[in-house]
Design a protein around this motif. Structure first.
Motif, short mmCIF file in Angstrom:
data_model
loop_
_atom_site.label_atom_id
_atom_site.label_comp_id
_atom_site.label_asym_id
_atom_site.label_seq_id
_atom_site.Cartn_x
_atom_site.Cartn_y
_atom_site.Cartn_z
N ASP A 43 32.17 12.50 14.76
CA ASP A 43 33.41 12.66 14.02
C ASP A 43 33.99 11.25 14.11
O ASP A 43 34.39 10.55 14.96
CB ASP A 43 34.32 13.71 14.48
CG ASP A 43 35.50 13.95 13.45
OD1 ASP A 43 36.28 13.22 13.04
OD2 ASP A 43 35.46 15.15 13.16
N THR A 60 39.06 14.89 7.68
CA THR A 60 37.94 15.90 8.40
C THR A 60 37.72 17.31 7.69
O THR A 60 36.66 17.54 7.68
CB THR A 60 38.71 16.32 9.88
OG1 THR A 60 38.80 15.09 10.49
CG2 THR A 60 37.67 17.30 10.63
N TRP A 110 34.08 17.84 6.31
CA TRP A 110 33.05 18.78 6.94
C TRP A 110 33.02 19.81 6.03
O TRP A 110 31.50 20.33 5.96
CB TRP A 110 33.42 19.13 8.18
CG TRP A 110 33.27 18.07 9.54
CD1 TRP A 110 34.35 17.43 10.18
CD2 TRP A 110 32.12 17.33 9.85
NE1 TRP A 110 33.80 16.46 10.84
CE2 TRP A 110 32.48 16.33 10.93
CE3 TRP A 110 30.87 17.48 9.57
CZ2 TRP A 110 31.54 15.69 11.50
CZ3 TRP A 110 29.74 16.62 10.29
CH2 TRP A 110 30.18 16.01 11.28
N THR A 130 33.74 14.74 18.79
CA THR A 130 35.13 14.57 18.02
C THR A 130 35.48 13.21 18.74
O THR A 130 36.31 12.58 18.25
CB THR A 130 36.03 15.46 18.23
OG1 THR A 130 35.98 15.96 19.35
CG2 THR A 130 35.70 16.88 17.31
N ASP A 161 36.24 9.87 16.84
CA ASP A 161 37.68 9.94 16.00
C ASP A 161 39.09 10.05 16.71
O ASP A 161 39.81 9.18 16.66
CB ASP A 161 37.56 11.56 15.24
CG ASP A 161 39.02 11.64 14.39
OD1 ASP A 161 38.89 11.32 13.33
OD2 ASP A 161 39.80 12.40 14.98
N SER A 218 28.51 10.67 10.13
CA SER A 218 30.02 11.19 10.69
C SER A 218 30.58 11.46 9.39
O SER A 218 30.03 11.25 8.32
CB SER A 218 30.63 9.93 11.17
OG SER A 218 30.53 8.88 10.01
N ASP A 219 31.95 12.08 9.53
CA ASP A 219 32.41 12.61 8.29
C ASP A 219 33.16 11.54 7.54
O ASP A 219 33.57 11.76 6.36
CB ASP A 219 33.42 13.84 8.73
CG ASP A 219 34.32 13.48 9.83
OD1 ASP A 219 34.27 12.79 10.63
OD2 ASP A 219 35.43 14.10 9.87
#
Length: 560
Positions: free
Chosen positions: A14, A53, A57, A215, A218, A272-273
Motif C-alpha cells: 500500500d 485507498t 483497492w 500497509t 503508506d 501498490s494502490d
C-alpha cells in the motif's frame, strides 16, 4: 486446488512508489523485490481518480472504475444525504460489483485473502479472508470463516495509538504526532504480526489465489516521508532514516519468504494502490477563480461588522500575505482569537444561484458542478471551463498548474455515477485546491499551513513474474489498477467477466504464451455464493467504532 502453474500470489504494498523502491533495489538494499523485477515485467501502475485507498483497492478487486463499483472515497462522496443512512463511511457493503474472489469462487478456485482494505464486514469466500482497513477496532469477527478470528490471537489490522493525531501538524496544534523510533517500532511490530499470519496460512491452507496487503509503505510515507533516504538523503535524524531503511529491508525479506513458500511455479504480482510524494507547497483558490470568472455567486454576509476578507480587500492585502506576517510574529498564531479570525469566511458559496461551483474530491482533484439549463448552453459552459481552467498559471513561474480537465462521466461512467460532478480537474501534485472563498493576492499562492510530510500520488508500482512473462528492461506502459484482476484471471487460465473495465496486460507475455492462451471472456456470474447479492456477517459498526475510524482517516490526511 489446481495446477501450481495456474496459481497466483499477489503482494500488495500500500502506497509504494518507485521513487523509494527503485534506488534501494538498484543498490542491493531490497534484493528480493529487485529479483522479481529483474526476472519479469514491471512498470508504473496508474491509480484511480482520486488516488485514495478505498476506491483504489475497490477498482483492483472488481476490475472496474468507481462509476461501476460505487466507491469514490472513504466517505459516500457523491451521494445525497438520506434519512436513516447507517454510516457516512464506505465498507464492503458499499461495493456494487463482485470482486475477483467471487469470480474465482464460481470457478471452484480457492482463495486466501489477508488485510485487503474494504473487506469488512467479511463475507463468504471459497477459502478464507482476514479483513483490512476500516475494520472496527473492537470487531470480534473480522474473518471468514468466523472461527478464524479466534485463532488470530496476536494479530493487528492497524495502529490505533496515534489514530486521533495528525503527523507533523504545526507546532501550535497539540494533536500532532512526532516521528520517533518508538512509533516506527510499533509499525515494525505490526509488520511482523502480519508476516507471521501470512506465512503460516500460505503453507497451512489450500489456495489457488493468495493475496496479502502490507500497509507499511503508506503509513511510513504519511508519518516518516522525510526519513526515506532515496527522496531525502540529508535527513535531520539519521536514526529515524536508518529505522525506515531497516523496515523496508525486513519487508523485502518477507516478500522473499512469501514467494519461496508459494512455490517456484506460482505466478507473482506485486502492486501498490497508489504512490506517495511530498506535500504540495502551493494552492489554487478554485472557488475564488470561479467567482472572478462570473460562474460562482456568493451569499451576502449577514453581520453588522464587515468580515475580514472585506477589510483585507479594501487594504489590498491577501490572506496568503497576512498569513506570512502572522507567522513572523512570535506567539501570534497561538492566539485562538487570531486563528478564528483567519479561518472566518466573509462569504459562502450560494450553490443554487451559482452557474458553477467546486466540489472537493482530493487535495489536487476537484469537481465542478454546473447549474446551466439546456444542452447547448451546458456544452458551451463545459468547453469554456475546460479551456480556461487549463490556462490557470503560477505567477511565480508562469507554469500552467492544472494538468487534466475532462467531463465527469468520461471517467466515472456506470450505474453508480448518477451524482458525479460535470467536470473533473486534476492539478499538478505540487498544488492543492482551496475551496473556501476569500481575498488572496493571486489565484495561485503559497500554502501557509503545510501539514503532513507526504500525500498520495497517481503513480504506483507493478511487477509480474511467472510463466510466459519474459524479462523486460523497459517498463510496460499504460497499466491501470483495474487491469490487475483480469490479468490475474488470465494467468489462472480463466475467462474474464465482460463487464470489467480493465484489460488483460497481454504485452507482458511472450508471443508464444499469447498464442497458446487466447484471451477469453464470459458473461458476469455475480457474487458468490449468492449471485444476486453478497451475504455479509451481522457485524454492525457502533458509533464508537465509527468515531475511531473517522479519527484514523483524519490522522492520515484522508479527511479534511
Amino acid at each position: 486446488m489446481n495446477d501450481s502453474q495456474n496459481r497466483v500470489l499477489i503482494i500488495g504494498l500500500d502506497g509504494a512508489t518507485w521513487d523509494v523502491l527503485d534506488p534501494w533495489m538498484r543498490d542491493g538494499t531490497l534484493p528480493h523485490l529487485a529479483r522479481l523485477r529483474d526476472k519479469g515485467s514491471w512498470g508504473v501502475l496508474r491509480s484511480t481518480i482520486p488516488p485514495v485507498t478505498a476506491p483504489a483497492w475497490s477498482s483492483f478487486m472488481t476490475g472496474k472504475k468507481p462509476g461501476k463499483h460505487g466507491v469514490f472515497h472513504f466517505i459516500r462522496l457523491f451521494e445525497e444525504e438520506k434519512a436513516g443512512t447507517a454510516s457516512q463511511f464506505v465498507s464492503a457493503e458499499t461495493l456494487r460489483s463482485p470482486a475477483i474472489w467471487d469470480v474465482l469462487g464460481h470457478h471452484d478456485r480457492m482463495v486466501g485473502l489477508i488485510n485487503i482494505p474494504l473487506t469488512y464486514p467479511p463475507r463468504p469466500v471459497n477459502g478464507f479472508m482476514i479483513s483490512g482497513l476500516l475494520t472496527p477496532k473492537h470487531a470480534k469477527i473480522f474473518t471468514y470463516p468466523p472461527e478464524l478470528s479466534g485463532c488470530l490471537t496476536d494479530y493487528q489490522i492497524d495502529l490505533d495509538r496515534f489514530a486521533g493525531k495528525t503527523p507533523y501538524q504545526d507546532e501550535f496544534d497539540e494533536g500532532s504526532t512526532t516521528p520517533t523510533l518508538e512509533f516506527l517500532g510499533e509499525f515494525r511490530s505490526m509488520l511482523e504480526k502480519r508476516a507471521r499470519a501470512s506465512l503460516d496460512l500460505i503453507g497451512l491452507r489450500p489456495w489457488d489465489f493468495f493475496m496479502v496487503v502490507f500497509t507499511g509503505p503508506d503509513r511510513l510515507g504519511h508519518y516518516f516521508w522525510n526519513y526515506h533516504a532515496p527522496v531525502n538523503p540529508e535527513s535531520d535524524n539519521p536514526e529515524l532514516t536508518d529505522g525506515v531503511r531497516r523496515y523496508y529491508i525486513r519487508l523485502d525479506e518477507i516478500v522473499g519468504e512469501l514467494v519461496e513458500r508459494a512455490g517456484r511455479d506460482t505466478n507473482i504480482l506485486v502492486m501498490s494502490d497508489h504512490g506517495m510524494g511530498p506535500v504540495p507547497p502551493k494552492q489554487i483558490h478554485i472557488a475564488t477563480w470561479l467567482q472572478q470568472q462570473g460562474w460562482l455567486t456568493a451569499r451576502a454576509r449577514r453581520a453588522a461588522v464587515p468580515g475580514p476578507d472585506i477589510i483585507l480587500a479594501r487594504l489590498r492585502i491577501g490572506r496568503d500575505r497576512l498569513g506570512r506576517v502572522m507567522k513572523w510574529v512570535p506567539g501570534l498564531l497561538k492566539s485562538r482569537v487570531v486563528r478564528r479570525t483567519i479561518n472566518d469566511r466573509a462569504l459562502a458559496v450560494d450553490e443554487q444561484r451559482s452557474m458553477a461551483y467546486s466540489v472537493p474530491i482530493f487535495f489536487n482533484v476537484t469537481g465542478i458542478r454546473l447549474n446551466v439549463k439546456g444542452e447547448a448552453a451546458r456544452k458551451a459552459a463545459v468547453q469554456n471551463l475546460e479551456r480556461n481552467l487549463s490556462r490557470i498559471s503560477d505567477p511565480d513561474t508562469g507554469k500552467q498548474v492544472i494538468t487534466e480537465v475532462f467531463p465527469g462521466r468520461e471517467y466515472y461512467s456506470g450505474v453508480a455515477a448518477e451524482r458525479v460532478p460535470d467536470l473533473i480537474a486534476i492539478a499538478d501534485p505540487q498544488y492543492c485546491f482551496k475551496h473556501a472563498l476569500g481575498f488572496y493576492s493571486s489565484i495561485v499562492t503559497g500554502r501557509q499551513d503545510v501539514r503532513g510530510p507526504a500525500k498520495h500520488r497517481m503513480e504506483g508500482i507493478f511487477m509480474a513474474r511467472g510463466k510466459g512473462i519474459p524479462v523486460r528492461t523497459e517498463p510496460v506502459r499504460s497499466v491501470h489498477l483495474e487491469d490487475i484482476a483480469p490479468t490475474a484471471l488470465h494467468l489462472m487460465g480463466l475467462p474474464v467477466p465482460s463487464d470489467m473495465d480493465g484489460r488483460i496486460l497481454t504485452e507482458i507475455f511472450s508471443s508464444q504464451y499469447n498464442r497458446s492462451r487466447p484471451v477469453a471472456y464470459e458473461e458476469p456470474r455475480g457474487f458468490w455464493p449468492n449471485p444476486v447479492r453478497p451475504e455479509f456477517s451481522s457485524n454492525a459498526m457502533s458509533a464508537e467504532d465509527e468515531a475511531i475510524i473517522e479519527n484514523q482517516l483524519r490522522s492520515l490526511g484522508y479527511l479534511e
